[in-house]
Each structure stands twice: as C-alpha cells, then as structure tokens.
Scaffold this motif. Structure first.
Motif, mmCIF file in Angstrom:
data_model
loop_
_atom_site.group_PDB
_atom_site.id
_atom_site.type_symbol
_atom_site.label_atom_id
_atom_site.label_comp_id
_atom_site.label_asym_id
_atom_site.label_seq_id
_atom_site.Cartn_x
_atom_site.Cartn_y
_atom_site.Cartn_z
ATOM 1 N N LEU A 23 0.809 -1.223 0.000
ATOM 2 C CA LEU A 23 0.000 0.000 0.000
ATOM 3 C C LEU A 23 0.842 1.272 0.000
ATOM 4 C CD1 LEU A 23 -2.947 -1.030 2.319
ATOM 5 C CD2 LEU A 23 -3.076 -0.450 -0.113
ATOM 6 N N THR A 24 2.108 1.175 0.351
ATOM 7 C CA THR A 24 2.940 2.381 0.326
ATOM 8 C C THR A 24 3.066 2.934 -1.089
ATOM 9 O OG1 THR A 24 4.998 1.107 0.148
ATOM 10 C CG2 THR A 24 4.279 1.749 2.374
ATOM 11 N N SER A 25 2.812 2.092 -2.102
ATOM 12 C CA SER A 25 2.858 2.569 -3.487
ATOM 13 C C SER A 25 1.519 3.157 -3.939
ATOM 14 C CB SER A 25 3.269 1.428 -4.433
ATOM 15 O OG SER A 25 2.247 0.446 -4.487
ATOM 16 N N ASP A 26 0.541 3.195 -3.026
ATOM 17 C CA ASP A 26 -0.786 3.702 -3.376
ATOM 18 C C ASP A 26 -1.296 4.661 -2.293
ATOM 19 O OD1 ASP A 26 -3.296 4.158 -4.398
ATOM 20 O OD2 ASP A 26 -3.977 2.092 -4.255
ATOM 21 N N PRO A 27 -0.743 5.877 -2.245
ATOM 22 C CA PRO A 27 -1.138 6.820 -1.195
ATOM 23 C C PRO A 27 -2.621 7.203 -1.247
ATOM 24 C CG PRO A 27 0.351 7.863 -2.776
ATOM 25 C CD PRO A 27 0.293 6.412 -3.118
ATOM 26 N N ALA A 28 -3.248 7.132 -2.407
ATOM 27 C CA ALA A 28 -4.673 7.470 -2.492
ATOM 28 C C ALA A 28 -5.507 6.480 -1.671
ATOM 29 C CB ALA A 28 -5.131 7.467 -3.946
ATOM 30 N N THR A 29 -5.144 5.223 -1.722
ATOM 31 C CA THR A 29 -5.870 4.218 -0.936
ATOM 32 C C THR A 29 -5.648 4.444 0.553
ATOM 33 O OG1 THR A 29 -5.840 2.572 -2.702
ATOM 34 C CG2 THR A 29 -6.077 1.745 -0.454
ATOM 35 N N ILE A 30 -4.427 4.762 0.937
ATOM 36 C CA ILE A 30 -4.153 5.030 2.349
ATOM 37 C C ILE A 30 -4.988 6.213 2.829
ATOM 38 C CG2 ILE A 30 -2.387 5.776 4.001
ATOM 39 C CD1 ILE A 30 -0.376 4.090 2.392
#
Length: 122
Positions: free
Chosen positions: A22-29
C-alpha cells in the motif's frame, strides 16, 4: 500467557505485506484513513477461521478474532464467496455471504479495494 494460535504469524505476515504494497498507493491510504478505528470481522467457512481486520492510520491490521473487540461489520461465507464480495459488496446476499452490522462500511471497503492500485512487482 502467549497466543498459541497458528494463524497469528500468517496474519502478521499478510499485514506486513499489505502495508508494504500500500505504500505505493497513497490514495488508498488516504481513503482508509477515513475508516481509522473501524473493524471488520471475517469468518471463513468451513473451518470457522475468524479474522479481525482493524484500520489504523490508513492501513489494515489483521489478527485473530478477539471477542472483546466488537466488529463494526461481520461477514461470513466460503473463501470463494468472500473473494467475490471483495469486488462487489452490493451482491452479498447473492454471493452467499452473511453480513451483520454496518453494511455501509462494507460497501466503502469494497469500493476502496476495487480502486486500489498496487504495484505488486515493486
């Protein structure tokens, strides 16, 4: 007294893998941060495997179910039906999944999962 549940180390490894991915997807975080403190109980049949997923600081934490931690929403079904539900929570009843609690939260989680852009090769 320690937790001798054999599923616990597996859930810890999955949690670490999810955090890394998830670190590659800040929008999801960012979207998951809106759900901080919310809990989802998953019961996989047959076998009655129960997992509690808690959102903390925009990241999911998986652990063995703790009866003293009430879930905001609980789902129960076969592994296949639960995977289908992940992509389309609106079809829970037709997928053979029992949903108890905040169905709106389940829809939010499903929508976030459907729009998650993880680079699995990173």
């Amino acid at each position: 007294m320690g937790d001798n549940n054999p599923v616990r180390p597996i859930l810890e490894a999955i949690t670490l893998g999810l955090h890394s991915a998830l670190t590659s997807d800040p929008a999801t975080i960012r979207q998951l941060r809106e759900l901080d403190g919310k809990t989802l109980q998953v019961e996989i049949e047959p076998g009655k495997i129960r997992i509690l997923i808690t959102i903390e600081q925009g990241l999911p934490r998986l652990e063995t179910d703790n009866p003293s931690t009430p879930a905001d929403v609980a789902i129960r079904g076969s592994a296949g039906s639960l995977l289908r539900l992940l992509r389309n929570a609106e079809s829970a009843s037709s997928a053979g999944v029992d949903v108890r609690g905040d169905a709106g939260l389940l829809l939010q989680i499903s929508r976030i999962a459907a729009n998650t852009e993880i680079d699995w090769e990173a």
